[in-house]
Enzyme design. Structure first.
Site, PDB file in Angstrom:
ATOM      1  N   ASP A 273      -5.666  -8.309   1.583  1.00 43.67           N
ATOM      2  CA  ASP A 273      -5.780  -9.749   1.337  1.00 43.67           C
ATOM      3  C   ASP A 273      -6.602 -10.013   0.082  1.00 43.67           C
ATOM      4  OD1 ASP A 273      -4.446 -10.067   3.733  1.00 43.67           O
ATOM      5  OD2 ASP A 273      -6.242 -10.587   4.877  1.00 43.67           O
TER       6      ASP A 273
ATOM      7  N   ASN B  38       0.858  -1.180   0.000  1.00 41.83           N
ATOM      8  CA  ASN B  38       0.000   0.000   0.000  1.00 41.83           C
ATOM      9  C   ASN B  38       0.898   1.235   0.000  1.00 41.83           C
ATOM     10  OD1 ASN B  38       0.773   0.587   2.718  1.00 41.83           O
ATOM     11  ND2 ASN B  38      -0.872  -0.713   3.493  1.00 41.83           N
ATOM     12  N   MET B  39       0.305   2.404  -0.049  1.00 48.16           N
ATOM     13  CA  MET B  39       1.100   3.618  -0.228  1.00 48.16           C
ATOM     14  C   MET B  39       2.036   3.858   0.949  1.00 48.16           C
ATOM     15  SD  MET B  39       1.474   5.677  -2.687  1.00 48.16           S
ATOM     16  CE  MET B  39       2.242   7.249  -3.067  1.00 48.16           C
ATOM     17  N   SER B  40       1.570   3.624   2.163  1.00 51.23           N
ATOM     18  CA  SER B  40       2.433   3.864   3.321  1.00 51.23           C
ATOM     19  C   SER B  40       3.583   2.863   3.356  1.00 51.23           C
ATOM     20  CB  SER B  40       1.623   3.802   4.613  1.00 51.23           C
ATOM     21  OG  SER B  40       1.036   2.533   4.790  1.00 51.23           O
ATOM     22  N   GLU B  41       3.317   1.614   2.991  1.00 55.88           N
ATOM     23  CA  GLU B  41       4.386   0.608   2.934  1.00 55.88           C
ATOM     24  C   GLU B  41       5.402   0.954   1.852  1.00 55.88           C
ATOM     25  OE1 GLU B  41       1.713  -3.250   4.383  1.00 55.88           O
ATOM     26  OE2 GLU B  41       1.844  -2.710   2.272  1.00 55.88           O
TER      27      GLU B  41
END
EC number: 2.7.1.167
Length: 476
Positions: free
Chosen positions: A264, A195-198
Site C-alpha cells: 500500500d 510483488n515477486m510472487s504475484e
C-alpha cells in the site's frame, strides 16, 4: 541515491478498491488455556485502523496529497468506524453501501509485538456492486491526476477495463496494485506494482535478472502497459519500461518488524509523487524509501512527509559505493542517469589530500548530484611527478577520497591522462581545477560531443601537495 521530493500537496489522487478495517486486540499472555493448547491473551487495548485501499488513501494524505476514496462497505458499525478513521486523517470517502454484505474486517490478536492469529470477517462483493462502484468513481476523474486501483480480490475492482480506458482518455494515470493470476483485467493501465510472487504467478518462475526483464517486457507489450514496478522484498524493486534499460532500486529498510501494508505504501507514495510532477524513476525511488520506513513499524501504518525526509537524509548521507571498477561504474551511471541525476566528474593524483582538495571537491559536487573522482594509479603518478612519488599508494589515496561526503565514486586509471576513462563514462559535467583552457582538458571534447559540459574551477591559493612535501623536507 539522490532524491528530491516534489510538492506533494499538488497531487490529486483517487483511490478505488477494496476498503477494510484492520482491528487489533492487544494484551499480555502468561498462561496456556486449560481448554486447549493455546495461549490466553488478556486484552487491554483495542485499536481500529483503516486498511486495504483505505490504508493507501491514508498514506497519500499523510504525505500531503489530496485524496478521494471509493469503496464498498456494508450497512454496519464497522463502516461507521472506517468512515471516522479516514475522515479524521483528511481522506474524502465515497462509499457504495451493499446492504447484504459486511464491511470487510481483519481482526488480529497480538501479544508482545507478535501476531498470534488473524480472523477475517468478509464476503466477496459481486460484479453488480463492482460495476456500480466503478461507474461512481468514473464521475470523479475530472478532479484528479492519478487513479489507484487497489485490488485485494474482494470484488470491488472487478472488471476495470472500461474504467481504465476512460481515465487514460482523460490523461489520468492509472496505477494498479494487482491481485490474482489474470493481469489482463488491467489492460491499458499506466503501471502495475506486483510483488515477486504475484509477478511469477502470471509469467512463470523467474530464473535470472535477464529472465525477469524479458518476461516483464513481454507483459508490457501484451497488456499495453507503460511500465511495471516489481517489488522484490530484500532486493528492493525493479522498474521496467518499454525500450529502455531496467532500473534496479536497492532496498533502504534498516529493520523489518512488519510487512503489513508495505505494498500500500509503495503505490501510494508512487502515485503522490507522480501526481506532484515527479518523473517515474524519481517517484519509484521515493516509493522505495517510503516502504523502507513503513516496514519498520508494527501493523498497518502510514509514512509522513517528515519521516520520508528524515529517511532520505539518512540514506543519502552515505558516501555512495566508494571505490569501484570501471565496469561497476558504467552500470552505476546507467542507473543514476535513469533516475535523472546529474553526474559530475573530475580527476587527479590526490597524493596527499589537503584542504585545497577538499574545498575543490565540494565545489565540484555542488554542481550536480553525483561526483566521480578518477585517480592516477602509482605508475601514472611516477611518470608525471618523478621518482619518490606517489607518497601514498593508489589504494590509500582512493580510500581517503571515498571517505569524503562530497565523493560518490572513486575509480583508478593507468594512463597519463584520463581521456579514455572519461570517454567511456561520459559524465554530464567534467570539471578540472587550475588555470586550464577548456579545450585543453583531457576528455573534454568527448564530453561536449555527447551533450555534456566542461568547467574549470579555481584551486585554493597557497595549498598544494608539492608545497606540503617541500615544507616537510625543509623541517627535517
Amino acid at each position: 541515491m539522490k532524491v528530491t521530493l516534489p510538492a506533494f500537496e499538488k497531487a490529486r489522487v483517487l483511490v478505488v478498491g477494496d476498503v477494510m478495517l484492520d482491528r487489533y486486540w492487544v494484551g499480555p499472555t502468561g498462561r496456556i488455556s486449560p481448554e486447549a493448547p493455546v495461549p490466553v491473551v488478556r486484552i487491554n487495548q483495542i485499536e481500529d485502523r483503516p486498511g486495504g485501499a483505505a490504508n493507501v488513501a491514508l498514506n497519500i494524505a499523510a504525505l500531503g496529497g489530496k485524496v478521494q476514496l471509493s469503496g464498498l462497505v456494508g450497512q454496519d458499525d464497522t463502516a461507521d468506524a472506517l468512515t471516522r478513521g479516514v475522515q479524521a486523517l483528511g481522506v474524502e470517502p465515497h462509499w457504495l453501501v451493499v446492504e447484504d454484505k459486511p464491511t470487510i474486517t481483519k481482526l488480529r490478536v497480538l501479544s508482545r509485538n507478535q501476531q498470534l492469529i488473524r480472523l477475517d470477517f468478509e464476503e466477496a462483493f459481486d460484479k453488480h456492486s463492482s460495476d456500480a462502484l466503478l461507474n461512481q468513481a468514473q464521475a470523479r476523474l475530472d478532479d484528479v491526476d492519478v487513479v489507484i486501483l487497489s485490488d485485494y480480490a474482494k470484488g470491488a475492482v472487478g472488471e476495470p477495463a472500461d474504467f481504465i480506458a476512460s481515465a487514460r482518455a482523460k490523461g489520468v494515470k492509472v496505477l494498479v496494485d494487482p491481485k490474482g493470476s489474470d493481469f489482463a483485467r488491467y489492460r491499458g493501465a499506466t503501471l502495475l506494482t506486483p510483488n515477486m510472487s504475484e509477478f511469477e504467478a502470471v509469467v512463470g518462475t523467474v530464473t535470472s535478472e535477464a529472465d525477469l526483464v524479458d518476461k516483464a517486457q513481454k507483459l508490457l507489450q501484451d497488456l499495453a502497459l507503460d511500465a511495471l514496478l516489481v517489488t522484490r522484498s530484500e532486493k528492493g524493486m525493479t522498474l521496467i519500461t518499454p525500450n529502455a534499460p531496467e532500473l534496479h532500486i536497492p532496498t533502504v529498510a534498516r529493520e523489518v518488524y512488519d510487512v503489513t501494508g508495505a505494498g500500500d505504501t509503495v503505490i501510494s507514495a508512487l502515485a503522490t509523487a507522480l501526481g506532484a510532477g515527479a518523473e517515474l524513476p524519481q517517484a519509484c525511488a521515493i516509493a522505495n524509501t517510503a516502504a523502507g520506513v513503513v516496514v519498520g513499524k508494527l501493523g498497518t501504518s502510514t509514512v509522513s512527509r517528515i519521516e520520508l525526509i528524515e529517511a532520505l537524509k539518512s540514506h543519502q548521507g552515505e558516501s555512495g559505493i566508494g571505490v569501484v571498477s570501471e565496469d561497476q561504474l558504467v552500470y552505476a551511471l546507467e542507473q543514476a542517469k535513469l533516475r535523472g541525476e546529474r553526474v559530475v566528474m573530475t580527476n587527479g593524483c590526490f597524493d596527499i589530500l589537503h584542504a585545497g582538495h577538499v574545498s575543490y571537491l565540494a565545489q565540484a559536487k555542488a554542481l550536480g548530484d553525483r561526483l566521480i573522482v578518477a585517480v592516477n594509479d602509482d605508475d601514472s603518478v611516477r611518470r608525471l611527478k618523478g621518482d619518490g612519488r606517489p607518497v601514498n599508494s593508489v589504494d590509500r589515496r582512493m580510500a581517503v577520497l571515498a571517505g569524503l561526503a562530497s565523493v560518490d565514486w572513486v575509480v583508478p586509471f593507468s594512463e597519463d591522462t584520463p581521456q579514455r576513462v572519461i570517454a567511456r563514462l561520459l559524465p554530464d559535467l567534467l570539471v578540472k581545477g587550475g588555470d586550464y583552457k577548456v579545450e585543453d582538458i583531457a576528455g573534454g571534447a568527448e564530453v561536449i560531443a555527447n551533450g555534456g559540459q566542461v568547467k574549470v574551477l579555481g584551486f585554493e591559493d597557497g595549498v598544494s601537495t608539492t608545497a606540503i612535501i617541500q615544507n616537510i623536507m625543509s623541517r627535517h
